[in-house]
Each structure stands twice: as C-alpha cells, then as structure tokens.
Scaffold this active site. Sequence first.
Site, PDB file in Angstrom:
ATOM      1  N   GLU A 270       0.822  -1.206   0.000  1.00  0.00           N
ATOM      2  CA  GLU A 270       0.000   0.000   0.000  1.00  0.00           C
ATOM      3  C   GLU A 270       0.861   1.262   0.000  1.00  0.00           C
ATOM      4  O   GLU A 270       0.546   2.240  -0.672  1.00  0.00           O
ATOM      5  CB  GLU A 270      -0.944  -0.001   1.202  1.00  0.00           C
ATOM      6  CG  GLU A 270      -2.002  -1.096   1.184  1.00  0.00           C
ATOM      7  CD  GLU A 270      -2.928  -1.003  -0.008  1.00  0.00           C
ATOM      8  OE1 GLU A 270      -2.954   0.052  -0.672  1.00  0.00           O
ATOM      9  OE2 GLU A 270      -3.631  -1.991  -0.293  1.00  0.00           O
TER      10      GLU A 270
ATOM     11  N   TYR B  14      -6.210   6.728   3.759  1.00  0.00           N
ATOM     12  CA  TYR B  14      -6.388   5.615   2.830  1.00  0.00           C
ATOM     13  C   TYR B  14      -5.681   4.346   3.310  1.00  0.00           C
ATOM     14  O   TYR B  14      -6.280   3.271   3.408  1.00  0.00           O
ATOM     15  CB  TYR B  14      -5.883   5.979   1.423  1.00  0.00           C
ATOM     16  CG  TYR B  14      -5.676   4.735   0.603  1.00  0.00           C
ATOM     17  CD1 TYR B  14      -6.763   4.050   0.084  1.00  0.00           C
ATOM     18  CD2 TYR B  14      -4.404   4.185   0.447  1.00  0.00           C
ATOM     19  CE1 TYR B  14      -6.596   2.859  -0.603  1.00  0.00           C
ATOM     20  CE2 TYR B  14      -4.232   2.991  -0.237  1.00  0.00           C
ATOM     21  CZ  TYR B  14      -5.322   2.336  -0.766  1.00  0.00           C
ATOM     22  OH  TYR B  14      -5.155   1.150  -1.409  1.00  0.00           O
TER      23      TYR B  14
ATOM     24  N   ASP C 289      -9.716   5.591  -2.165  1.00  0.00           N
ATOM     25  CA  ASP C 289      -8.570   6.148  -2.881  1.00  0.00           C
ATOM     26  C   ASP C 289      -9.096   6.944  -4.075  1.00  0.00           C
ATOM     27  O   ASP C 289     -10.302   7.133  -4.225  1.00  0.00           O
ATOM     28  CB  ASP C 289      -7.618   5.028  -3.324  1.00  0.00           C
ATOM     29  CG  ASP C 289      -8.215   4.246  -4.482  1.00  0.00           C
ATOM     30  OD1 ASP C 289      -9.440   4.196  -4.583  1.00  0.00           O
ATOM     31  OD2 ASP C 289      -7.450   3.693  -5.283  1.00  0.00           O
TER      32      ASP C 289
ATOM     33  N   CYS D  27     -13.259   2.481 -15.166  1.00  0.00           N
ATOM     34  CA  CYS D  27     -13.729   3.845 -14.909  1.00  0.00           C
ATOM     35  C   CYS D  27     -12.511   4.755 -14.700  1.00  0.00           C
ATOM     36  O   CYS D  27     -12.331   5.359 -13.657  1.00  0.00           O
ATOM     37  CB  CYS D  27     -14.645   3.860 -13.685  1.00  0.00           C
ATOM     38  SG  CYS D  27     -15.591   5.389 -13.475  1.00  0.00           S
TER      39      CYS D  27
END
Length: 300
Positions: A37, A120, A138, A193
Amino acid sequence: MPEETFAAATIRWYEKNARDLPWRAPDVGAWAILVSEVMLQQTPVVRVLPAWRAWLDRWPTPAALAADTSAEAIRMWGRLGYPRRALRLWECAVAIVERHGGAVPTDLDALLALPGVGTYTARAVAAFAFGQRHPVVDTNVRRVVARAVAGEPDAGPATRPADLVATAALLPVEPAEAAKASAAFMELGALVCTAQAPRCIDCPLVERCAWRASGRTVPLGPTRRPQRYAGTDRQVRGLLLAVLRETTGPVARDRLDLVWADATQRARALASLIDDGLVERIDDRFALAGEMTGTATPQT
DNA sequence: GAGCCGTGGAC
DNA sequence: TGTCCAAGGCT
C-alpha cells in the site's frame, strides 16, 4: 427480487476481471500488504511489483527492517519516487516493533498513528489484511462513486470525510464482503472507470450510472494545472539522492555539485533533503540518513 | 487547504 | 518536448 446493489454488481465483475496481483494472495500477511500500500501511493502497479518482491525478500518482517538502517531502506527504494515514503516505512517498522511487539496493529487508530500511514492506507490495511469493514477510499473509488452515484464527471482533489460516508453507504454489511467490495471498486476505477477515456462499454454499473445517464458531462471551470517537474527543486532533490543511493558512505560536496548548475537551487534542495531526514551531513560530506549508524565515529 | 514531494510510461 | 497520469501523506 431486489435490484442488485452497486457493490454486488462490482464484486461479480471483480471476480471475473481482477488482475492477479501478488499482494492479493490469501496467504499474504499484514506487513506485506502494508508495504504494498505504501509503495502504491502514487506509483503504478507495474513498477511496484518487482520492488515489492525484493523488499519483502530482504525484510520479511517489520523487525527485520527496523534492525537495518534507514539508509538501506532509502537505497532499496530505488527509483520508485517520493523517497520520503521509504524513510516513513522504515520509521513505521520501528514504531511497529516499539509499540506493537513487531506485529502490524489491527486497530484503525493504531494504524493511523503509524508514520506514512494516512486515511487511505490505514483503512486499506484494516480491510484487506484484517477483513474489517471500513470504507477504503482512494482516487479510484472517489472517481467511481462521483460518477456512478453522484453523476459528476470526477471527484474532488483529496479524500474528504463526505467521501468516506458516501462509500460506507455502498458497502455490504458482512465485513469480508465489504473488503471485497472496496477492492472491486478500486479495480473498476483502475481498469474501466479511468480518469481518461473510461471504458463504459465494459462497466458493470453502466445501466445505473448517474454520470452516464446525464450524458457524461464535462467538468466546468478551470481544471487544476498539474505541478510541473522539470527545473524544480524536486528534480534536483532526485538527482542529489540518486548520487547518494549509488554510493556507500559519505560523498564530498563537489561530487554533488555536478548534478545541477544552479548553486542556489542546489543548496536549497540539499538543505531540504537534510531537513526531511533523508540526508545527513558528516563534517563537509553527505550521506543517506542513517548511513553511519553502527559505524565507529571517532570523537574529537 | 493549497502546495509540495519523484519517477517513468503513454500519447 | 510537453502534458497527464499512477492504490497519498504531510504541513
């Protein structure tokens, strides 16, 4: 039969279309997920993949990283960018050892208190490593929710509390399903997207997408100008740090002078690196911070 | 909260 | 060459 929810439709899509990323494997631990991450903050997946493997091969636990020097962490970071993340990750490992006995904490507030772990990343670890039900928001999720739910062409520039609330409302009740939904929303934003040229034809939400229904409106007003890079202190910092990464031990100032012609900007960049804790000065030479840890330093 | 903080690939 | 972008965090 009730209409399928956003989450359910996206999860079904995810099960079939998700990338096979190693940090999603079922046997991956919380430390490895935390490392992924942090590395993925503003860095593309393809560049993180080899760095992640190498990092965990060398430091499979927080204790292993904490036992090494910050200089080695910065050096190992290589050219992933934003090297402050490497320093923070090392500080994070130290904090995990000191505060949590070497185990990545499961509590959201404890995660948030770790260096380099923000809104996040804390929720991502809590959800993906520990299966907890938290909204993981995010840039991808914000964009998907902004479009599909709010009907807006894009999300705001930063995560706001309202984004967490809006996303939480979409999550299934069951924690493991909620975590899967978050991963699915992120993947949808990354693959379909997208910020530019979204592939609505492949989208599982197209039938009920508010943005699509509105005819895919274009953002109004002036778009934010991206930060330039060439000629900035950031570039100079990168050049300076590259020299120090490739050298073991302190480097003379005149060697650093070669990377940039403007002495004023060079000095400013070097000072900021020292201020950030990435570089240390030893007499009139310079090294990655922590480079001299454990080395006998003659005292005068 | 606006600005800063790296890097490299796509177009 | 220049623009835009890629799983943010911090001040």
